[in-house]
Design a protein around this motif. Structure first.
Motif, PDB file in Angstrom:
ATOM      1  N   ARG A 144      -5.215  -2.178  -5.004  1.00  0.00           N
ATOM      2  CA  ARG A 144      -6.510  -1.799  -5.579  1.00  0.00           C
ATOM      3  C   ARG A 144      -6.353  -1.142  -6.950  1.00  0.00           C
ATOM      4  O   ARG A 144      -7.047  -1.480  -7.897  1.00  0.00           O
TER       5      ARG A 144
ATOM      6  N   SER B 217      -5.916  -1.307   0.724  1.00  0.00           N
ATOM      7  CA  SER B 217      -6.640  -2.492   0.257  1.00  0.00           C
ATOM      8  C   SER B 217      -5.718  -3.410  -0.535  1.00  0.00           C
ATOM      9  O   SER B 217      -4.851  -2.955  -1.282  1.00  0.00           O
TER      10      SER B 217
ATOM     11  N   MET C   5     -12.399  -4.604  -7.868  1.00  0.00           N
ATOM     12  CA  MET C   5     -12.484  -4.254  -6.453  1.00  0.00           C
ATOM     13  C   MET C   5     -13.305  -2.969  -6.357  1.00  0.00           C
ATOM     14  O   MET C   5     -12.911  -1.930  -6.890  1.00  0.00           O
TER      15      MET C   5
END
Length: 751
Positions: free
Chosen positions: A148, A132, A83
């Motif tokens: 993340r 995220s 990511m």
């Protein structure tokens, strides 16, 4: 050879950025604004451009997010596709440079000009300020949700994400697909949550992002493996009926998704979002297709006018090249895609009245001024307190009680006073620093703030523009004196009563039980304060002697909660040496440096012996600790001059703490330097992470200090040439390894 001054500045910036990464990505509690953070990263990049030998995979310029703690309450998951994060832009000129760079890169990479053809278009999406998340679906059912983390490794929080109810548990098509998005909390739901917390006698949460981070890391539902999934849309007005016994469902969290994997990419990002909507996901509101930078600026202006009235947290816009076939040509840097950037808004500003200034005592005894202002809504939250940095800040800015001041939330996070409204009547009472410690009444130590000539000139200009003078102000006089002395006097006030000051004791214990330290969830700030005030604890060690009858005298405790707290305290005996070293609060030692110390000393016994040793012995030993700079070496040596610290460590040595081997065992690769080049069977970041875990470090190119040169398929020719030069000129004993040999080495075999 690298200039020592540049190397020292590089080391300082790396450590500072890692600390801010930990605060933002792991603790969900940012300490500086995005703009200030990006300035640090930009300076680091410039240093690494000037001295390429400083670039390593461990540099913050090459990494995403922050590494997870060595011991975490959730399963760690390593993802095949990292990511990434986005580079941030702040003004129109940055956008024009971005487009120019895109066109240059595309012309060079599209040699036949059969893809690019000079055509660029963009999709502009609102940038949601949340947490995220990556969601993995198999046959259309949610199987795994991962945070993340550091981009490669995250935490499995599936049960909690399912309980949110705003992430589809089942898709409209039975696909195997991995999608990425953002979990967030609307402002109206955030205010409701804080109202409920205040009614229950709890501290309000700092901001919506902080609330989301806490929610997805709750253990209750993870333990029960709750598998409730509800489908709902980001902007639906109707809220589904929630299970009142489900603490996460009660928060009414929301989610948007915006990224699909390469095997499901459509021809444009706009079509990607339509595809996600078809599957049942919410996507960013009002994505806008544009053809030029000027049209992007119009969209930015449109959203900037609207954002104060929005109910969802938005800190900017994401600008993506719309045609996905260009993404492959553009590729990525170490931590960001080249085909997308984030444009960050200026911080929101509001006008309010300065009511008073509190003197707040920290765990190191430093007394920080904090402004109390009339509550004002800014950046999505109601602000009643603001940062004032230090006491010189107050004087040179000529602040008075009753002034009408401008408040900004730096990076949408930290409220600060950034100006005084000179068109309105000024306050009459000049803010004065405390004469003694507000907690224990001890006489204070007063230290100056050193300030360079460029910083002083910048400060003068800001004062003239933002903080107008009135008769009786001494701020301008003090700035003139600083031009001669190079310092602002009495900027920092410190209480020297480390052992007896209740405020310092309280803050040290709060730090000791915090998430990156011993991680005792049940010990919040309010409970610690009450325990200190009652005289039951005076140091972190005292926590392990608390009795049931003592806790039952504390307001809010009953039989069950007392049992849970005592069990949590006892459980914290099992930790890592790195966490323990971080927990004791050595000045300047964050989570990263604590790991360096733990790797060096390996056991608590050796660490305590070091603390007890003579100063000269400590000064000699600390020089042998890999990764610790000169300034921090001095801080570590000085910290153990405190007799009460050494006594506390002796007490802990006899307590029977149990350190896991991973956190405290001897590092077999401690001090070993690797250079890796070429294509390997596993993703290179997995090898780098394992090397670092075992105490080693990696470098981009082979140097005299390298121990191992690892080559895979198609190694970079320049690096091979440099390796051979070092060997031929007998400047290094570096060994060349293949991937098989590297694996054996990492598994502990002799090679």
């Amino acid at each position: 050879m690298t200039d020592p001054v540049i190397a020292a500045r590089h080391a300082f910036l790396c450590e500072r950025i890692r600390s801010h990464n930990q605060a933002y990505y792991v603790l969900n509690h940012p300490e500086i604004s995005d703009r200030e953070y990006d300035a640090l990263v930009q300076e680091l990049r410039e240093l690494e451009t000037a001295a390429p030998e400083l670039v390593t995979p461990a540099s913050p310029t090459q990494q995403v997010g922050a590494p997870l703690p060595e011991v975490t309450r959730f399963e760690k998951v390593t993802r095949a596709v990292p990511m990434l994060s986005l580079d941030n832009l702040y003004d129109p000129e940055d956008l024009r440079k971005f487009e120019k760079t895109l066109r240059t890169f595309l012309r060079e990479s599209d040699e036949k000009n059969d893809v690019f053809k000079g055509e660029l278009g963009y999709l502009v999406e609102p940038k949601i300020d949340g947490i995220s998340i990556e969601c993995v679906y198999e046959q259309g059912r949610l199987k795994r949700a991962v945070t993340r983390g550091d981009g490669v490794t995250g935490e499995n929080v599936t049960a909690n994400v399912l309980a949110i109810g705003r992430v589809p548990g089942t898709l409209s098509e039975p696909l195997d697909i991995t999608v990425r998005g953002e979990i967030f909390l609307n402002y109206s739901d955030f205010r409701t949550l804080n109202d409920r917390r205040l009614a229950e006698g709890l501290e309000p949460l700092v901001n919506p992002r902080n609330a989301v981070g806490g929610a997805i890391h709750q253990l209750e539902l993870q333990k029960k493996a709750v598998k409730a999934a509800r489908q709902m849309s980001l902007f639906d007005a109707e809220v589904p009926v929630e299970d009142k016994k489900n603490p996460i469902s009660e928060m009414n969290l929301s989610a948007v998704f915006y990224e699909v994997p390469s095997d499901h990419l459509r021809s444009t990002q706009r079509e990607n979002l339509l595809f996600l909507e078809k599957l049942g996901f919410s996507v960013p509101a009002e994505p806008t297709e544009v053809a030029s930078v000027e049209e992007i600026l119009e969209v930015i202006e449109h959203w900037d006018r609207r954002r104060a009235g929005l109910d969802f947290p938005m800190d900017g816009l994401v600008i993506k090249v719309n045609r996905t076939e260009l993404w492959k040509l553009l590729g990525r840097t170490a931590k960001s895609p080249r085909w997308a950037v984030a444009f960050k808004f200026e911080a929101e500003r509001a006008l309010t009245r300065l009511i008073s200034v509190d003197a707040q005592v920290g765990r190191t005894g430093i007394i920080t001024p904090v402004a109390n202002v009339e509550p004002v809504f800014v950046g999505g939250t109601t602000v009643a307190r603001a940062s004032l940095h230090n006491w010189a800040f107050i004087r040179v800015r000529k602040l008075r009680i009753g002034d009408m001041v401008f408040i900004e939330k730096k990076g949408e996070i930290i409220p600060q006073i950034v100006g005084v409204d000179g068109t309105r009547p000024r306050g009459e009472s000049i803010v004065a620093p405390p004469a003694s410690c507000p907690s224990c009444a001890s006489e204070l130590v007063r230290d100056p703030l050193e300030i360079s000539r460029p910083k002083l000139n910048e400060l003068r200009k800001r004062m003239k523009d933002e903080f107008p003078s009135v008769p009786g102000d001494a701020g301008d006089i003090e700035l003139e004196e600083a031009a001669t002395t190079g310092e602002l006097k009495e900027a920092f006030l410190t209480c020297p009563n480390e052992e007896g000051c209740k405020a310092q004791i309280t803050e040290r214990i709060i730090h000791f039980v915090s998430r990156n330290a011993l991680n005792i969830d049940q010990l919040g700030e309010m409970i610690v304060t009450r325990l200190v005030e009652a005289g039951f604890i005076r140091s972190p060690f005292d926590l392990y002697g608390l009795r049931e009858d003592q806790l039952l005298t504390i307001e809010g405790f009953a039989g069950k909660s007392v049992g849970q707290l005592l069990a949590a305290i006892q459980k914290s005996r099992e930790t890592t040496l790195a966490r323990f070293i971080f927990a004791i609060g050595i000045n300047g030692v964050g989570a990263v440096n604590a790991r360096f110390l733990a790797g060096h000393f390996a056991t608590l016994e050796k660490f305590v012996d070091f603390a007890k040793s003579e100063r000269t012995a400590r000064e000699q030993e600390v020089k042998n600790i890999s990764g610790i700079g000169d300034k921090l070496q001095a801080e570590i040596v000085e910290y153990f001059e405190r007799a009460w610290v050494v006594r506390m460590l002796e007490d802990f040595r006899g307590l029977g703490l149990v350190f896991s081997e991973k956190g405290s065992g001897q590092k077999p690769l401690l001090g070993k330097v690797f250079c890796i080049t070429g294509k390997l069977g596993k993703h290179r970041t997995e090898y780098v992470a394992r090397i670092q875990e075992l105490g080693g470090v990696t470098r981009v190119s082979p140097t005299q200090k390298c121990d191992y040169f690892v080559t895979g398929e198609k190694p970079t020719p320049k690096k091979v040439v440099e390796y051979e030069r070092l060997i031929n000129e007998k400047k290094s004993d570096i060994r060349r390894l293949g991937e098989v040999e590297l694996v054996r080495l990492l598994e502990g075999e002799e090679i």
